[in-house]
Enzyme design. Structure first.
Site, PDB file in Angstrom:
ATOM      1  N   ASP A 201       0.832  -1.202   0.000  1.00 56.20           N
ATOM      2  CA  ASP A 201       0.000   0.000   0.000  1.00 56.20           C
ATOM      3  C   ASP A 201       0.874   1.262   0.000  1.00 56.20           C
ATOM      4  OD1 ASP A 201      -2.819   0.987   0.440  1.00 56.20           O
ATOM      5  OD2 ASP A 201      -1.881   1.912   2.178  1.00 56.20           O
ATOM      6  N   GLU A 258       1.662  -0.615  -5.022  1.00 52.90           N
ATOM      7  CA  GLU A 258       0.629   0.376  -5.293  1.00 52.90           C
ATOM      8  C   GLU A 258       1.333   1.724  -5.256  1.00 52.90           C
ATOM      9  OE1 GLU A 258      -3.263   2.714  -3.779  1.00 52.90           O
ATOM     10  OE2 GLU A 258      -1.486   2.434  -2.573  1.00 52.90           O
TER      11      GLU A 258
HETATM   12  C1  NOJ Z   1      -4.433   3.015  -0.786  1.00 53.94           C
HETATM   13  C2  NOJ Z   1      -5.560   2.086  -0.492  1.00 53.94           C
HETATM   14  O1  NOJ Z   1      -5.873   1.375  -1.649  1.00 53.94           O
HETATM   15  C3  NOJ Z   1      -6.685   2.956   0.003  1.00 53.94           C
HETATM   16  O2  NOJ Z   1      -7.898   2.251   0.093  1.00 53.94           O
HETATM   17  C4  NOJ Z   1      -6.290   3.538   1.329  1.00 53.94           C
HETATM   18  O3  NOJ Z   1      -7.287   4.431   1.760  1.00 53.94           O
HETATM   19  C5  NOJ Z   1      -4.972   4.309   1.203  1.00 53.94           C
HETATM   20  N1  NOJ Z   1      -4.002   3.605   0.446  1.00 53.94           N
HETATM   21  C6  NOJ Z   1      -4.389   4.559   2.572  1.00 53.94           C
HETATM   22  O4  NOJ Z   1      -3.938   3.350   3.117  1.00 53.94           O
END
Ligand code: NOJ
Length: 535
Positions: A201, A258
């Protein structure tokens, strides 16, 4: 299971556990629900499952606010059930990857609780980004300022902490070696439990240039085109080199970043041979349904990933964006809004579904790895008219309703049209209300309909496997404006993104079409053609 580089061509299905299936009658999906429906994934024909967070959490950001990285929230099950899930998935030939959230913890995490009780300058405070005053003017991605007072969370002094997301998600300080070591050990904890990999993440956010000049745009908008001091700093890469060494101690594990970085040259840095195995292709996800734009993104992707030996990846939907069955029908400029409300003109659902099916068939024919988001195989639209009192995404509250947030793509799945809650669980309870239109999308309705979106996904995934499209090579064919056409091994793909029908090229037999074709490929349609013997 095959033992080499499975991730290079895998189709990976994202489960957002709260909304997949409920096995405990509380209206919230859980690990039991995933186990109960593994057959759905088997029939669909995907290779792996990615589980969004299931860790203990106050659930202020759908579990992306982790209070303990080594356990399962009772809301979703327990560690034994997690182990059963992994074992059963493996028996069914499915790999399992899990989410790791290293940029921030929940404010309920033991570390932040210790920091609140400790004094300024203490080792407990040094795990987070805590200062005497806000040292910059950054805003939170979810709206409002990115700095809050420690006193707001119960400390009795005047220091401030940074949170790029919600105020209950304090950012960790990755210059602190205790933080680095802890995550290496968390990775091993889950690798030892047999997970096949990690989705990391906010992978582009761990290192910040806190002393950079103040930003001119007040928010920390993830869509910003230029590099910003809180994102994509060069220092992140050494962290992932350390992580990669841990993964390489095990057989066949992978990690995917991500990283909301749109410049494909910068994206490529994350997938150098000693870092991530893959990164999400957000340039593809944010492309419009336009032949020129799509072709450019595909070319950029080939150039930037193949050059470093990484596989291309493709994605159209996830739990953070407007579902592509709705997004692709929005007027230009609106696609990036996180949800649409009653004030906004409602998108044309038929057009959206036509384009979504066409875009999906285009994606699944591309070489590399593809990510699917639960419910897209049902052609689910975004729930655009959720009532304000139902909304739970912190973005809604932090922007005073200005941004509606991401709840509209997180609505519990419909499994059975005639059951209460459309079969999401044993009762009618669902943590977000489902729109009436979900009945027609239910799995049981679509399973028996050869023309359904679910059948199209199943067929496409079977043909993709049979013809090894994931490991193939793309060769562009001569095309007209508004048409994309390429060959991948024995399959030729023609996607008509224009407004006029196109004569069906005479390459061979149409084996899958996103919409019925005759001698013409209608607008917003993709077909897969298998070459005849002579080709
Ligand atoms: C990316 C995640 O996909 C999202 O859902 C989240 O709110 C943010 N990162 C913070 O962790």
């Amino acid at each position: 299971m095959a033992t080499t580089d499975w991730w290079r061509s895998a189709v990976i299905y994202q489960v957002y556990p709260r909304s997949f299936a409920d096995s405990t009658c509380d209206g919230i999906g859980d690990l039991g629900g995933v186990i109960d429906h593994l057959d759905h994934l088997g029939e669909l024909g995907v290779d792996a499952v990615w589980l969004s967070p299931f860790y203990p959490s106050p659930q202020n950001d759908g579990g992306y606010d982790v209070a303990d990285y080594r356990d399962v929230d009772p809301l979703f099950g327990d560690l034994d059930q997690f182990d059963r899930l992994v074992a059963k998935a493996h028996e069914a030939g499915l790999r399992v990857i899990i989410d790791i959230v290293p940029n921030h913890t929940s404010s309920e995490h033991a570390w932040f609780q210790e920091a609140l009780r400790a004094s300024p300058g203490s080792p407990e405070r040094s795990r987070y980004i805590i200062r005497d005053v806000p040292v910059n003017n950054w805003g939170s991605v979810f709206g409002g300022p990115a700095w809050s007072r420690m006193a707001d969370r119960g400390a009795d002094d005047d220091q401030w902490y940074l949170h790029l997301f919600d105020a209950t998600q304090p950012d960790l300080d990755w210059t602190n070696h205790e933080v680095r070591d802890a995550f290496l050990s968390i990775l091993r904890f889950w690798l030892d439990r047999d997970v096949d990999g990690f989705r990391v993440d906010v992978a582009h956010g761990l290192v910040k240039d806190l002393d950079a000049p103040d930003v001119t745009r007040h928010d920390a908008d993830v869509d910003a085109e230029t590099r910003r001091p809180m994102w994509d700093q060069d220092g992140v890469h050494e962290i992932y080199r350390e992580w990669r060494k841990v993964l390489d101690d095990y057989d066949d594990r992978m990690m995917v970043a991500e990283a909301w970085v749109l410049d494909s040259e910068r994206v490529a840095l994350y997938v150098r041979p000693d870092e991530f195995h893959q990164t999400f292709n957000f340039e593809f996800l944010t492309a419009r349904w336009d032949a020129g734009d799509l072709r450019k993104v595909i070319d950029d992707t080939i150039r930037s990933t193949v050059g470093v030996g990484a596989p291309m990846t493709w994605v159209l939907s996830n739990h953070d964006v407007i579902r592509h069955a709705t997004r692709l029908a929005l007027p230009p400029g609106q696609e990036r809004r996180n949800g649409l409300g009653p004030k906004h003109p409602q998108p044309d659902a038929d057009l959206g579904l036509r384009r979504a099916r066409a875009a999906t068939l285009l994606m699944l024919a591309l070489p590399g790895s593809a990510y699917l988001y639960q419910g897209e195989e049902l052609g689910l639209p975004e729930h655009t008219t959720l009532p304000p009192e139902a909304r739970q995404d912190p973005t809604f509250e932090r922007t005073d309703g200005e941004e509606l947030g991401r709840d509209g793509c997180r609505v519990p799945l419909p499994w059975q049209a005639d059951e209460p809650g459309y079969g999401f669980g044993p009762t009618e309870k669902t943590w977000l209300p489902q729109p009436d239109s979900f009945a027609a999308h239910a799995v049981d309705v679509q399973s028996s309909d050869p023309e359904s979106t679910l059948s199209m996904y199943r067929n496409a995934l079977a043909v993709r496997k049979e013809h090894d499209l994931g490991t193939g090579e793309l060769e562009w064919l001569r095309t007209e404006n508004e048409v994309l056409s390429f060959r991948n091994g024995s399959i030729t793909v023609v996607a008509n993104a224009g407004e006029r029908p196109l004569s069906l090229p005479d390459y061979g037999e149409v084996i899958i079409a996103s919409r019925a074709v005759s001698s013409e490929v209608p607008p917003d349609t993709t077909v897969w053609i298998r070459h005849g013997q002579s080709q």
